[in-house]
Scaffold this motif. Structure first.
Motif, short mmCIF file in Angstrom:
data_model
loop_
_atom_site.label_atom_id
_atom_site.label_comp_id
_atom_site.label_asym_id
_atom_site.label_seq_id
_atom_site.Cartn_x
_atom_site.Cartn_y
_atom_site.Cartn_z
N ILE A 9 10.19 35.07 7.25
CA ILE A 9 10.26 34.31 5.99
C ILE A 9 11.26 33.17 6.12
N VAL A 10 12.49 33.49 6.54
CA VAL A 10 13.55 32.49 6.62
C VAL A 10 13.23 31.43 7.67
N ILE A 11 12.86 31.88 8.87
CA ILE A 11 12.65 30.94 9.97
C ILE A 11 11.45 30.04 9.71
N LEU A 12 10.34 30.61 9.27
CA LEU A 12 9.15 29.79 9.06
C LEU A 12 9.30 28.86 7.85
N MET A 13 10.04 29.29 6.84
CA MET A 13 10.30 28.39 5.71
C MET A 13 11.20 27.22 6.16
N LEU A 14 12.21 27.54 6.97
CA LEU A 14 13.06 26.46 7.52
C LEU A 14 12.25 25.54 8.42
N TYR A 15 11.39 26.13 9.24
CA TYR A 15 10.57 25.34 10.16
C TYR A 15 9.69 24.36 9.40
N MET A 16 9.07 24.83 8.32
CA MET A 16 8.21 23.94 7.54
C MET A 16 9.00 22.87 6.79
N PRO A 55 4.18 38.17 16.24
CA PRO A 55 3.70 36.92 15.62
C PRO A 55 2.42 36.38 16.26
N MET A 56 2.38 36.34 17.61
CA MET A 56 1.19 35.85 18.29
C MET A 56 0.00 36.78 18.04
N TYR A 57 0.23 38.06 18.02
CA TYR A 57 -0.85 39.03 17.78
C TYR A 57 -1.50 38.77 16.43
N LEU A 58 -0.70 38.59 15.38
CA LEU A 58 -1.24 38.37 14.05
C LEU A 58 -1.94 37.02 13.94
N VAL A 59 -1.41 36.01 14.61
CA VAL A 59 -2.03 34.68 14.59
C VAL A 59 -3.38 34.70 15.29
N GLU A 60 -3.43 35.32 16.46
CA GLU A 60 -4.64 35.25 17.28
C GLU A 60 -5.67 36.32 16.92
N GLU A 61 -5.24 37.51 16.58
CA GLU A 61 -6.19 38.59 16.28
C GLU A 61 -6.79 38.45 14.89
N PHE A 62 -5.98 37.93 13.93
CA PHE A 62 -6.46 37.86 12.55
C PHE A 62 -6.49 36.44 12.00
N GLY A 63 -6.09 35.44 12.80
CA GLY A 63 -6.17 34.04 12.40
C GLY A 63 -5.26 33.65 11.25
N LEU A 64 -4.09 34.28 11.13
CA LEU A 64 -3.19 33.97 10.03
C LEU A 64 -2.60 32.58 10.17
N ASN A 65 -2.49 31.85 9.06
CA ASN A 65 -1.79 30.57 9.10
C ASN A 65 -0.29 30.82 8.96
N ILE A 66 0.51 29.76 8.98
CA ILE A 66 1.96 29.93 9.05
C ILE A 66 2.52 30.62 7.80
N LYS A 67 1.95 30.34 6.63
CA LYS A 67 2.43 30.99 5.42
C LYS A 67 2.00 32.46 5.38
N GLU A 68 0.76 32.72 5.78
CA GLU A 68 0.28 34.11 5.83
C GLU A 68 1.09 34.92 6.83
N LEU A 69 1.47 34.31 7.94
CA LEU A 69 2.29 34.99 8.94
C LEU A 69 3.67 35.31 8.36
N ALA A 70 4.25 34.32 7.65
CA ALA A 70 5.58 34.52 7.08
C ALA A 70 5.62 35.70 6.12
N PHE A 71 4.53 35.91 5.40
CA PHE A 71 4.51 36.97 4.39
C PHE A 71 3.75 38.21 4.84
N SER A 72 3.50 38.32 6.16
CA SER A 72 2.88 39.53 6.71
C SER A 72 3.75 40.17 7.79
N ALA A 73 4.36 39.33 8.63
CA ALA A 73 5.06 39.84 9.81
C ALA A 73 6.28 40.69 9.47
N TRP A 74 6.79 40.59 8.25
CA TRP A 74 7.97 41.36 7.88
C TRP A 74 7.65 42.81 7.52
N VAL A 75 6.40 43.09 7.18
CA VAL A 75 6.04 44.41 6.66
C VAL A 75 6.38 45.55 7.63
#
Length: 487
Positions: A223-230, A322-342
């Motif tokens: 959440i923090v890193i990807l929000m800062l990145y954007m 992060p790469m697994y969720l991006v490539e296996e499920f096609g998550l965009n950067i916001k979807e990744l930010a709010f999924s990878a923490w779970v």
């Protein structure tokens, strides 16, 4: 001035720097590759603070303008689309901006390059991390936890900030190795600090709080890193996150003056409670053991082998989730930010619960030996079915929920493994054995990451991690015998 519950202030500060540690550690992994979405428009409006994409028919490319004004010209065949073509999705991130991944590669080729190169950089990070685990344990035993944390934090914070200057794979790898040299210290350091500040019956709980902080850091990282990145880009993200540790040093140096025996702020009741509950405090003129002495006793291999087999589970998640969720499920950067923490919510719960559980058993009459072993087995029983189920589900929400159970079981077990050094030794050897265990964990992780490069299937790769659980538990039980102080 007297401060009630001073030991909880100390572990609280260690928890805070552990959270910062994981923010620093996650910077590269979360900004390595990201699916960035752009609204497709007929004409770019530079006054509009949104990501915009314009198709350039003359050369079959897309002009991509970020909300920060950064521009990319991308070939049409290298982008994908969402919402019936209204949104253009471009794969970018540090790996692309530094030219580590070939910008003209196909999606499949680029994915393999990104995975392999991140794995290579992580291996060099782990080499430095493992080297530091060995010597950080000795360093903390020699100069104490107060100064030891200062050395570690200054080193890794500077390294993360300097990563903003990276220009390619070599410089990026060098800065990550410097990060690894600093970041390893708090693991033997926290084990040693807990041995100093807590009676034996509370140590697993304190270790669980430390593990929970690592999980909280992992929850906050995407959440923090990807929000800062954007918002400010990857370079300034490294600078901001890298500077947090320096601020932490101020309360650390003020509050953690000396150990509980001589601290001027501790109450007499708390001092007596801590010291009378430490079996090693009865040892007079204790001398720290050398690596040779530690390695010559079979009991110590419970820590070394237990972590060699089990730690790769955690590191594979930290590195590749992060790469697994991006490539296996096609998550965009916001979807990744709010999924990878779970998954790390589960890890946080498992850390606290694992430490509490063995402490609860001890308080109710169980031996340390029975309590630690029972907790380890219970954690392992949670991991295996959860990891099998996690790689079989068809969507990201179910996958990350099941991964939360995987990491909960992992931390439930790991909290008790990490307490073994203080169960087996007095304070002057705890950091050294914890360091040896950390170095073994790094070796196991390097082998696992190297093996990962040979497996193209993400579900198969993560599924195979379940086999590490019985190997870890069997190695512990065969070597440790009865968990008790080594005479």
């Amino acid at each position: 001035m007297k401060l009630k519950g001073l030991r909880w202030w100390i572990i609280g500060l260690i928890m805070l720097i552990t959270i910062i540690n994981y923010l620093d550690r996650g910077t590269l992994n979360y900004m390595w590759v990201a699916n960035i979405e752009y609204d497709l428009v007929d004409e770019i409006n530079i006054d509009q603070r949104e990501n915009q994409a314009q198709f350039l028919a003359e050369d079959n490319t897309y002009r991509l303008i970020s909300k920060r004004g950064e521009e990319i010209i991308q070939k049409a065949e290298l982008v994908s689309f969402k919402k019936d073509g209204a949104v253009v999705v471009n794969r970018q991130g540090i790996a692309y901006e530094l030219g580590i991944v070939d910008k003209d590669a196909t999606a499949e080729e680029a994915s393999k390059q990104a995975k392999d190169q991140l794995g290579t950089i992580t291996i060099f990070f782990m080499i430095a991390y493992g080297f530091s685990q060995l010597f950080s344990g000795k360093l903390y035993d020699k100069i104490g936890t107060r100064k030891g944390f200062v050395v570690s934090v200054l080193l890794w914070g500077t390294a993360d900030a300097l990563t903003s200057l990276a220009r390619g794979k070599i410089s990026l790898t060098a800065f990550r190795m410097m990060l690894g040299l600093g970041e390893a210290g708090p693991w033997p350091g926290a084990t040693k600090s807990n041995a100093e500040w807590f009676p034996q019956k509370e140590r697993a709980f304190a270790q669980g709080l430390f593990g929970a902080a690592a999980s909280i850091g992992s929850i906050l990282a995407p959440i923090v890193i990807l929000m800062l990145y954007m918002s400010i880009g990857w370079k300034m993200t490294f600078v901001v996150v890298g500077g947090l540790g320096v601020l932490w040093l101020i309360p650390w140096l003020i509050i953690n003056k000396v150990g509980p025996k001589d601290h001027p702020w501790i109450t007499e009741e708390e001092r007596e409670y801590i010291l009378t509950g430490q079996p090693e405090s009865k040892v007079v003129n204790e001398v720290g053991k050398t690596w040779g002495q530690l390695l010559s006793d079979k009991k110590n291999y419970s820590v070394i082998l237990g972590r060699f087999f089990l730690d790769p589970i955690w590191w594979m998640f930290v590195t590749f989730l992060p790469m697994y969720l991006v490539e296996e499920f096609g998550l965009n950067i916001k979807e990744l930010a709010f999924s990878a923490w779970v998954p790390y919510v589960g890890a946080m719960i498992g850390s606290v619960a694992g430490g509490w559980y063995s402490g609860y058993l001890i308080r109710n009459g169980a031996t340390v030996d029975k309590a630690r072993k029972q907790a380890m087995v219970l954690g392992g029983a949670i991991i295996i079915p959860s990891i099998i189920a996690a790689v079989m589900v068809p969507n990201a929400p179910l996958a990350v929920i099941l991964m939360a159970f995987v990491l909960a079981g992992f931390q439930f077990t790991m909290t008790n493994i990490q307490t073994l050094p203080s169960d087996l030794h007095g304070g002057k050897s705890v950091g050294s054995l914890a360091g040896l265990g950390g170095a073994a964990a790094v070796l196991g992780t390097i082998l696992a990451i190297s093996f990962a490069g040979q497996i193209a299937s993400w579900p198969l790769l993560f599924g195979l991690l379940g086999a590490l659980v019985p190997l870890s538990l069997i190695s512990i039980f065969l070597t440790v015998g009865k968990i008790e102080q080594i005479k």
